[in-house]
Design a protein around this motif. Structure first.
Motif, PDB file in Angstrom:
ATOM      1  N   GLU A 239      80.678  10.564   2.137  1.00 14.48           N
ATOM      2  CA  GLU A 239      79.399  10.630   2.864  1.00 14.48           C
ATOM      3  C   GLU A 239      78.487  11.719   2.309  1.00 14.48           C
ATOM      4  O   GLU A 239      77.267  11.562   2.272  1.00 14.48           O
ATOM      5  N   ARG A 242      76.988  10.328  -0.814  1.00 14.78           N
ATOM      6  CA  ARG A 242      75.951   9.355  -0.471  1.00 14.78           C
ATOM      7  C   ARG A 242      74.650  10.095  -0.116  1.00 14.78           C
ATOM      8  O   ARG A 242      73.569   9.735  -0.559  1.00 14.78           O
ATOM      9  N   HIS A 243      74.797  11.160   0.654  1.00 12.98           N
ATOM     10  CA  HIS A 243      73.638  11.955   1.052  1.00 12.98           C
ATOM     11  C   HIS A 243      72.951  12.560  -0.177  1.00 12.98           C
ATOM     12  O   HIS A 243      71.723  12.516  -0.301  1.00 12.98           O
ATOM     13  N   ASN A 246      70.956  10.155  -2.449  1.00 13.46           N
ATOM     14  CA  ASN A 246      69.679   9.680  -1.893  1.00 13.46           C
ATOM     15  C   ASN A 246      68.751  10.824  -1.483  1.00 13.46           C
ATOM     16  O   ASN A 246      67.736  10.606  -0.830  1.00 13.46           O
ATOM     17  N   LEU A 278      76.136   3.949  -4.015  1.00 10.95           N
ATOM     18  CA  LEU A 278      75.711   4.766  -2.872  1.00 10.95           C
ATOM     19  C   LEU A 278      74.198   4.883  -2.778  1.00 10.95           C
ATOM     20  O   LEU A 278      73.656   5.240  -1.732  1.00 10.95           O
ATOM     21  N   GLU A 280      70.574   4.027  -2.179  1.00  8.96           N
ATOM     22  CA  GLU A 280      69.878   3.005  -1.385  1.00  8.96           C
ATOM     23  C   GLU A 280      68.777   2.358  -2.216  1.00  8.96           C
ATOM     24  O   GLU A 280      68.177   3.025  -3.055  1.00  8.96           O
TER      25      GLU A 280
END
Ligand SMILES: [Zn+2]
Ligand SMILES: [Zn+2]
Length: 289
Positions: A239, A242-243, A246, A278, A280
């Motif tokens: 996570e 992923r953060h 993006n 990951l 977006e």
């Protein structure tokens, strides 16, 4: 983000580039020579032309050099200090010859002389090696896991070095996720990532952040263990990556995975494919312009 691996130079610079192409890299990092030996093999004119041509056809951009491991910019010993500055200056020259945008280096170890001594010494080394090279390649200082008497495990220390060196334009910063986590920045949550980036911005400036090393960590937060793990399989977790993938402040940066390409787990997505998954959709399309 432009994702890539640290690749090996097994037979001249072109071999590293070919490995990067084979691994699907958008950016690559490589050593200028053997990481455990002083002195690096020179790049011939033919090798430089071959590399630059092949790179522009490959679309790999940027190319980053990672300085050898022997460098200690904080060394109390004058001879080690001089060798370190010389090695960095020659890596910067090599970067310019190959069209690489930057040389990334760990900053070193004060060997018991204390943090203040070490930071001044590093600022002096920065000044000296940037002064000795007249090209375009930047020098990026990399965070460390903070074991022993090594320095460079807090953003505050880097801020002090940047200030002491007079913040020259060609001085930048490389953030290694495994190293800052091991040094004590708990980036295992998105909020923790934001806190770390706020602190980085405060002391160094986000505009100085020019490269990322995206490695998960085998060791716990604050363990000072420099043990890279595949993305999402360590203590930082998916996570947070992923953060970061993006995050507007990190958009457009080269992001290098520093685990050997051949150690990829064949049964699952390799690190680069996982990282790309990951991102977006709006982020990837926004990157094109
Ligand atoms: Zn690193
Ligand atoms: Zn490391």
């Amino acid at each position: 983000m432009r994702f890539g691996y640290h690749v090996r130079m097994s037979g001249g610079p072109i071999s590293a580039l070919l490995e990067g192409i084979d691994a699907g890299c958008e950016a690559i990092q490589m050593f200028p020579g053997s990481p455990q030996r002083w002195g690096t093999p020179p790049v011939s004119d033919e090798q430089a032309v071959e590399f630059i041509e092949a790179r522009s056809n490959s679309g790999i951009d940027p190319v980053l050099l990672h300085a050898i491991y022997l460098i200690n910019m904080a060394a109390p010993s004058d001879s080690i200090f001089k060798r370190s500055v010389g090695s960095l200056a020659s890596a910067l020259a090599k970067a310019d010859r190959l069209g690489a945008t930057a040389v990334i280096s760990h900053i070193g170890n004060h060997k018991g002389e204390g943090e203040e001594f070490g930071l001044k010494r590093i600022a002096e080394a920065v000044d000296s090696c940037l002064g000795h090279s007249t090209g375009d390649a930047m020098l990026l200082l990399e965070t460390t896991a903070g074991a022993g008497t090594s320095i460079g495990n807090t953003f505050e220390q880097f801020g002090a070095v940047f200030d002491m060196a007079g913040r020259p334009e060609r001085l930048g910063f490389c953030l290694d996720t495994c190293h800052i986590f091991a040094a004590g920045y708990d980036i295992s949550t998105p909020a923790g990532v934001d806190d770390a980036l706020d602190e980085l911005d405060h002391y160094i400036g986000l505009d100085r952040l020019k490269a990322l090393h995206l490695n998960d960590s085998r060791g716990e937060c604050g363990s000072h263990l420099d043990r890279h793990e595949h993305i999402g399989q360590g203590m930082i977790g998916l996570e947070s990556f992923r953060h970061m993938a993006n995050h507007p402040a990190l958009r457009g940066l080269p992001a290098i995975v520093e685990l050997p390409y051949e150690n990829r787990d064949k049964d699952s997505l390799d690190d680069l494919s996982l990282l790309r998954s990951l991102v977006e959709p709006q982020e990837r399309s926004g990157e094109e312009d």
